[in-house]
Scaffold this motif. Structure first.
Motif, PDB file in Angstrom:
ATOM      1  N   LEU A   1      50.622 -20.653  -8.866  1.00 42.37           N
ATOM      2  CA  LEU A   1      52.017 -20.852  -9.251  1.00 42.37           C
ATOM      3  C   LEU A   1      52.852 -21.169  -8.018  1.00 42.37           C
ATOM      4  O   LEU A   1      53.741 -22.029  -8.048  1.00 42.37           O
ATOM      5  CB  LEU A   1      52.536 -19.606  -9.954  1.00 42.37           C
ATOM      6  CG  LEU A   1      54.010 -19.619 -10.396  1.00 42.37           C
ATOM      7  CD1 LEU A   1      54.269 -20.752 -11.381  1.00 42.37           C
ATOM      8  CD2 LEU A   1      54.391 -18.266 -11.007  1.00 42.37           C
ATOM      9  N   GLU A   2      52.558 -20.507  -6.907  1.00 42.20           N
ATOM     10  CA  GLU A   2      53.330 -20.686  -5.680  1.00 42.20           C
ATOM     11  C   GLU A   2      53.074 -22.028  -4.996  1.00 42.20           C
ATOM     12  O   GLU A   2      53.858 -22.451  -4.152  1.00 42.20           O
ATOM     13  CB  GLU A   2      53.017 -19.523  -4.722  1.00 42.20           C
ATOM     14  CG  GLU A   2      53.648 -18.223  -5.194  1.00 42.20           C
ATOM     15  CD  GLU A   2      52.856 -16.984  -4.834  1.00 42.20           C
ATOM     16  OE1 GLU A   2      53.223 -15.891  -5.312  1.00 42.20           O
ATOM     17  OE2 GLU A   2      51.860 -17.106  -4.081  1.00 42.20           O
ATOM     18  N   ILE A   3      51.977 -22.710  -5.392  1.00 38.26           N
ATOM     19  CA  ILE A   3      51.752 -24.070  -4.886  1.00 38.26           C
ATOM     20  C   ILE A   3      51.851 -25.094  -6.018  1.00 38.26           C
ATOM     21  O   ILE A   3      51.460 -26.246  -5.851  1.00 38.26           O
ATOM     22  CB  ILE A   3      50.405 -24.186  -4.143  1.00 38.26           C
ATOM     23  CG1 ILE A   3      49.235 -23.861  -5.073  1.00 38.26           C
ATOM     24  CG2 ILE A   3      50.390 -23.278  -2.908  1.00 38.26           C
ATOM     25  CD1 ILE A   3      47.873 -24.189  -4.462  1.00 38.26           C
ATOM     26  N   LEU A   4      52.367 -24.645  -7.174  1.00 35.87           N
ATOM     27  CA  LEU A   4      52.664 -25.511  -8.336  1.00 35.87           C
ATOM     28  C   LEU A   4      51.442 -26.239  -8.874  1.00 35.87           C
ATOM     29  O   LEU A   4      51.532 -27.378  -9.333  1.00 35.87           O
ATOM     30  CB  LEU A   4      53.763 -26.514  -7.970  1.00 35.87           C
ATOM     31  CG  LEU A   4      55.124 -25.906  -7.613  1.00 35.87           C
ATOM     32  CD1 LEU A   4      56.124 -26.997  -7.255  1.00 35.87           C
ATOM     33  CD2 LEU A   4      55.648 -25.048  -8.771  1.00 35.87           C
ATOM     34  N   GLY A   5      50.285 -25.577  -8.820  1.00 38.72           N
ATOM     35  CA  GLY A   5      49.086 -26.199  -9.374  1.00 38.72           C
ATOM     36  C   GLY A   5      47.840 -25.723  -8.667  1.00 38.72           C
ATOM     37  O   GLY A   5      47.861 -24.756  -7.901  1.00 38.72           O
ATOM     38  N   PRO A   6      46.711 -26.403  -8.898  1.00 38.97           N
ATOM     39  CA  PRO A   6      45.453 -25.966  -8.288  1.00 38.97           C
ATOM     40  C   PRO A   6      45.413 -26.192  -6.791  1.00 38.97           C
ATOM     41  O   PRO A   6      46.207 -26.939  -6.225  1.00 38.97           O
ATOM     42  CB  PRO A   6      44.406 -26.832  -9.012  1.00 38.97           C
ATOM     43  CG  PRO A   6      45.154 -28.049  -9.453  1.00 38.97           C
ATOM     44  CD  PRO A   6      46.546 -27.583  -9.770  1.00 38.97           C
ATOM     45  N   GLY A   7      44.450 -25.521  -6.163  1.00 36.82           N
ATOM     46  CA  GLY A   7      44.273 -25.651  -4.722  1.00 36.82           C
ATOM     47  C   GLY A   7      43.700 -24.410  -4.083  1.00 36.82           C
ATOM     48  O   GLY A   7      43.071 -24.470  -3.036  1.00 36.82           O
TER      49      GLY A   7
END
Length: 256
Positions: free
Chosen positions: A147-153
């Motif tokens: 959530l804090e990087i707005l998507g996967p990773g």
């Protein structure tokens, strides 16, 4: 035959009161990679003493003793600054208690050498012995980190078996006074992504060691869960106020 020592990638093992498993972890690591550095975070159980003795006749083993306990993040920062000063560019950080797979060190280092700009993140594969409450808690951490990087990773924000490019790691750690204890692994990954570091996630087995197997955990249920709540509150606030453009850039780069 031990591997030829690398001049760019080192293995970094932070340790605090690890017990007798520290020596065997270091010996296993040396069989798969050199150099190996152990950073002792002011241990009081003498677990580092056999490793110090081993280092006296092992050329590519170094032990750094911190004078005061500061937590995992502070210990990694000490090792990072020493490694940068010695000319290294990358470090694989590995737990001292034998939970991480020494036989995957070379694979992770090779992945880092092929993609040197990337943070290489281990995605743990747990056995049936892992407690279900720990597995469910990880799912919540994964949700908040992505959530804090707005998507996967970040496939797993808590698994500490990672290869860091040292300059971006140092930048992330010195940009905050947090990320020094149990919050180190998730916070530093999110901050590195915000700063433009790409990620590569690779599966790796993880052994859950109970106390009866010699496992030692410094996790304090109330204290460290409160620390994680504060961590995600801080990161989400920063995301909303000014980090969201960096997170969106990361997701665009992943898609392209």
């Amino acid at each position: 035959m031990p591997p030829a020592p690398s001049t760019t990638h080192l293995l970094l093992i932070p340790s605090y009161n690890t017990g007798p498993r520290l020596l065997s972890t270091v010996q296993d690591a040396l069989a798969h990679w050199q150099p190996v550095w152990v950073v002792v975070d002011a241990s009081t159980d003498a677990s580092h003493e056999p490793v110090v003795e081993l280092s006296r006749h092992t050329p590519h083993l170094r032990v750094i003793l911190r004078p005061a306990n500061g937590g995992k993040g502070a210990t990694v920062l000490t090792g990072t600054e020493a490694a940068l000063a010695a000319g290294f560019t990358h470090a694989l950080v590995m737990d001292a208690d034998g939970q991480h797979p020494a036989n995957r060190i070379a694979d992770f280092m090779a992945a880092s050498a092929a993609t040197p700009a990337a943070l290489v993140i281990g995605k743990p594969i747990f056995g049936p012995e892992a407690p279900n409450i720990r597995l469910q808690g990880r799912k919540l951490s994964i949700f908040f980190a992505n959530l804090e990087i707005l998507g996967p990773g970040i496939d797993d924000p808590l698994f500490g078996f990672r290869v860091y490019p040292l300059a971006p790691l140092h930048r992330a750690l010195t940009s905050t006074r947090f990320a020094r204890r149990y919050d180190f692994d998730p916070e530093v990954a999110v901050r590195m992504i915000w700063n433009g570091t790409p990620t590569l996630n690779i599966p790796a087995t993880c052994r859950y060691l109970a106390k009866s197997d010699g496992g030692i955990s410094h996790f304090h249920y109330l204290r460290d869960n409160l620390r994680m709540i504060w961590l995600h509150a801080r990161l989400l606030t920063q995301l909303i106020l000014w980090r969201w453009p960096a997170a969106l850039r990361h997701q665009r780069r992943r898609r392209s």
